[in-house]
Design a protein around this motif. Structure first.
Motif, mmCIF file in Angstrom:
data_model
loop_
_atom_site.group_PDB
_atom_site.id
_atom_site.type_symbol
_atom_site.label_atom_id
_atom_site.label_comp_id
_atom_site.label_asym_id
_atom_site.label_seq_id
_atom_site.Cartn_x
_atom_site.Cartn_y
_atom_site.Cartn_z
ATOM 1 N N ARG A 1 0.899 -1.279 -0.121
ATOM 2 C CA ARG A 1 -0.075 0.095 0.068
ATOM 3 C C ARG A 1 0.829 1.198 0.173
ATOM 4 N N ASP A 2 1.898 1.268 0.808
ATOM 5 C CA ASP A 2 2.757 2.598 0.699
ATOM 6 C C ASP A 2 3.464 2.789 -0.773
ATOM 7 N N LEU A 3 3.858 1.673 -1.239
ATOM 8 C CA LEU A 3 4.422 2.058 -2.679
ATOM 9 C C LEU A 3 3.309 2.455 -3.682
ATOM 10 N N LEU A 4 2.221 1.788 -3.444
ATOM 11 C CA LEU A 4 1.168 2.345 -4.164
ATOM 12 C C LEU A 4 0.751 3.719 -4.053
ATOM 13 N N GLU A 5 0.759 4.131 -2.907
ATOM 14 C CA GLU A 5 0.354 5.774 -2.542
ATOM 15 C C GLU A 5 1.537 6.653 -3.003
ATOM 16 N N GLN A 6 2.940 6.105 -2.982
ATOM 17 C CA GLN A 6 3.956 6.787 -3.709
ATOM 18 C C GLN A 6 4.054 6.928 -5.223
ATOM 19 N N LEU A 7 3.641 5.965 -5.589
ATOM 20 C CA LEU A 7 3.405 5.869 -7.091
ATOM 21 C C LEU A 7 2.291 6.737 -7.631
ATOM 22 N N ALA B 1 1.174 9.436 -5.994
ATOM 23 C CA ALA B 1 1.893 10.834 -5.847
ATOM 24 C C ALA B 1 2.754 11.293 -6.878
ATOM 25 N N THR B 2 3.763 10.349 -7.335
ATOM 26 C CA THR B 2 4.369 10.594 -8.529
ATOM 27 C C THR B 2 3.627 10.893 -9.823
ATOM 28 N N ALA C 1 0.514 16.066 -4.625
ATOM 29 C CA ALA C 1 1.408 15.487 -4.655
ATOM 30 C C ALA C 1 2.507 15.993 -3.650
ATOM 31 N N ALA C 2 2.324 17.316 -3.597
ATOM 32 C CA ALA C 2 3.297 18.082 -2.572
ATOM 33 C C ALA C 2 2.977 17.647 -1.005
ATOM 34 N N ALA C 3 1.640 17.518 -0.757
ATOM 35 C CA ALA C 3 1.308 17.233 0.623
ATOM 36 C C ALA C 3 1.865 16.008 0.993
ATOM 37 N N PHE C 4 1.943 14.975 -0.180
ATOM 38 C CA PHE C 4 2.455 13.532 0.148
ATOM 39 C C PHE C 4 4.063 13.687 0.374
ATOM 40 N N ARG D 1 11.926 14.406 -5.089
ATOM 41 C CA ARG D 1 12.138 15.084 -3.683
ATOM 42 C C ARG D 1 11.239 16.220 -3.551
ATOM 43 N N SER D 2 10.977 16.604 -2.158
ATOM 44 C CA SER D 2 9.960 17.664 -1.846
ATOM 45 C C SER D 2 10.453 18.773 -2.263
ATOM 46 N N THR D 3 11.660 19.210 -2.676
ATOM 47 C CA THR D 3 12.027 20.537 -3.003
ATOM 48 C C THR D 3 11.555 20.644 -4.735
ATOM 49 N N ASP D 4 11.472 19.326 -5.584
ATOM 50 C CA ASP D 4 10.829 19.334 -6.828
ATOM 51 C C ASP D 4 9.428 19.739 -6.776
#
Length: 614
Positions: free
Chosen positions: A427-433, A435-436, A475-478, A497-500
């Motif tokens: 689930r964590d990886l899916l959330e990251q994908l 957001a990406t 995406a920025a919130a994640f 990255r959060s800076t991006d």
């Protein structure tokens, strides 16, 4: 003499349009023609006489004897492969007399090839070079190894194929011929791996190491000939360097995927991972240098990493296929470890592919309008001092289209990650994908919005920019809650990255305000264009059929004081006057002539409707 090319080209040409039966028939015809040219063919209805074995003197007189011996060995090999292909679909496999016949054919071909090696060894008579002898020796070792493979003599088989591999590896260092590489990858290496498995050799050993250990070092003449071509090939310290990998001695023993560590038991996978690490280090060094400025050059630096990563994927798939062919179940620990490794290396390939697309997009992943690559190479000093060149809108729109294609490719790559084994349950990886994907969706929407803005479609640009802003905000919130695992100087990959996201969020915030201002200006300009002065408009009583979108103008209900305006009137006066005024010529036009009345007969009176009736 080019023995290897003669054999391989004949095989490829025949098997391209046919099978081993076709190849066997072609070899029989070639062998008969060769005997005719040498005047040793048996005549039609003639008695067969054995001409005896070919000698070195025969070969020195005519080189056709070399091809005669090669065609003899190759025909025996093709005959065996023909029987093997026909009986490969048997339910019980190849057994009994069929197997014995195949082994006898291969043994006959091996004896013919070994006799050729013996003839060529007399270099004073035949004039053969060391390369010719080595090629003949490797060819004989392959056929002898095939016979031992069918006979299931695994240790001699491993020794024969190891001899062929070492010889071809040594020849490839000096001759640079792709034929040797094809033989190694298609025929020799799979046979060595299977024979090593049958002799209980662990999979952690690489194929070059197995071949070096199985090579008959007692043959001093062969060792000397190989030492002349590749002095370091048979040394102990180059066990992995033979494969051509940089940094292979420090190959990793484990791989980590999502906080799960898996042991690497296959040497080919370990070597591929070591090459990925070496290529990544070279990529980092190249991107940090001042020579690489253009995005196309930066993207080209990713090629070595992508090739090495794909090699790791292929090696993992090959290892899984081998275990499945051996009958290993899916529940086996080795299969489970390889499945995890397969997911990890596939994720790595896709990650580097996305990183290459990000580099091609330009600075800040193409968020800036003027971040696309230029056509000429300039140094950093020249680029900073050069004046910006104004480009036409069509050029900018073309560059934006290229960026959209890159973003689409990136989004497709992200979707392909979700199809990898084990990803759907993470689930964590899916959330990251997700957001990406939102981050790249925002970049794509921004590029399309800019293309609409360049074509003066401000309303479309505003809607797309608002959509991009919403996607980037999610995406920025994640990513603001996550810490990056790689440093800022590392090459770009799938990791955001959060800076991006923060840079894109601030940029879209300003773009959104700009688009809103442009839309408001366009609306005001449109109102000004469509507006008419009150004096030019009709009073409200004359415009009741119109909908007052701007409100009712109660100050101009009617026109006061009223004005005299002309109205259309039918001239009835002239119609009435026509009946009473006797205009000149009216009587002449209406009175009939006397003579005409006398000569013309009277017309009968019509009856009924339309002149019909009684």
């Amino acid at each position: 003499m080019d023995i290897t090319n003669f054999v391989v080209s004949a095989r490829n040409q025949a098997l391209l349009y046919g099978d081993y039966t076709t190849y066997h028939k072609q070899l029989a015809k070639k062998l008969h023609k060769c005997r005719k040219r040498l005047n040793i063919a048996t005549k039609n209805r003639g008695k067969f006489t054995n001409k005896g074995p070919i000698t070195a003197e025969n070969l020195s007189e005519n080189r056709e004897f070399l091809y005669l011996q090669l065609l003899t060995a190759e025909r025996a090999w093709a005959h065996a492969m023909r029987f093997k292909a026909v009986h490969s679909t048997d339910s019980k496999g190849i057994t009994g007399r069929t197997r014995s016949h195949i082994i006898s054919r291969l043994a006959k071909g091996a004896r013919a090839a070994e006799h050729l090696v013996q003839i060529l060894s007399d270099t004073s008579t035949t004039g053969a070079t060391d390369t010719d002898i080595l090629e003949a020796r490797a060819y004989a070792s392959i056929i002898r190894g095939a016979a031992q493979f069918e006979n299931q003599n695994w240790e001699p088989c491993l020794r024969s194929y190891a001899t062929a591999r070492i010889i071809y590896t040594a020849l490839s260092t000096s001759m640079k011929v792709d034929t040797f590489k094809d033989l190694l990858s298609d025929t020799i290496d799979p046979s060595i791996r299977y024979a090593a498995y049958q002799t209980k050799i662990p999979r952690t050993l690489a194929i070059p190491t197995i071949a070096r250990k199985a090579f008959p070092s007692s043959d001093s003449a062969l060792v000397e000939q190989i030492g002349k071509l590749a002095p370091d090939l048979l040394k102990e310290s180059d066990s992995d360097a033979q494969k051509g990998q940089v940094g292979a001695p420090s190959a990793p023993q484990t791989i980590t995927w999502r906080s799960r560590e898996v042991k690497i038991e296959d040497a080919a996978i370990a070597l591929a991972l070591a090459s990925i690490d070496a290529a990544t280090a070279q990529l980092t060094e190249k991107l940090a240098s001042s020579d690489v400025i253009l995005p196309k050059e930066m993207a080209a630096a990713y090629d070595e990493v992508l090739i090495a990563s794909q090699d790791a994927v292929d090696a993992t798939k090959h290892a899984i296929d081998e275990l499945k062919e051996e009958g290993v179940s899916q529940d086996d620990a080795r299969i489970q470890s390889l499945q995890i490794t397969r997911t990890a290396v596939n994720y790595q390939v896709i990650s580097w592919r996305i990183g290459r697309n990000r580099v091609l997009s330009g600075e800040h992943d193409g968020a800036l309008l003027d971040s696309a690559p230029t056509t000429t190479r300039k140094s950093k000093k020249d680029a900073s001092s050069r004046k910006p060149k104004i480009e036409p809108p069509s050029r900018k729109i073309s560059r934006l289209k290229d960026k959209v294609v890159l973003y689409d490719s990136t989004l497709q790559s992200i979707e392909s990650i979700k199809e990898l084994p084990g990803v759907a349950a993470d689930r964590d990886l899916l959330e990251q994908l997700d957001a990406t994907a939102k981050y790249f969706h925002a970049l794509k929407s921004l590029s399309i919005a800019r293309s609409h803005s360049l074509t003066n479609q401000s309303h479309n640009a505003l809607v797309l920019t608002k959509h991009a802003f919403d996607e980037c905000e999610q995406a920025a919130a994640f990513f603001s809650k996550r810490e990056t695992s790689s440093p800022e100087s590392s090459p770009r990959n799938i990791e955001i990255r959060s800076t991006d996201t923060q840079f894109l969020h601030n940029l879209l915030k300003g773009e959104l305000q700009r688009c809103r201002a442009i839309v408001e200006i366009d609306n005001q300009r449109q109102k000004t264009t469509n507006a008419t002065p009150p004096s030019a408009r009709a009073p409200l009583v004359q415009r009741l059929f119109e909908y007052p979108s701007d409100g009712v103008d109660l100050e101009y209900l009617v026109e006061f004081p009223p004005k005299v305006n002309p109205i259309p009137v039918k001239p009835l006066f002239f119609d009435v006057a026509w009946n009473y005024i006797d205009y000149p010529g009216k009587a002449l036009a209406t009175a009939p002539e006397p003579e005409q009345k006398a000569t013309e007969p009277a017309q009968p009176q019509k009856r009924g409707w339309f002149g019909f009736g009684r």
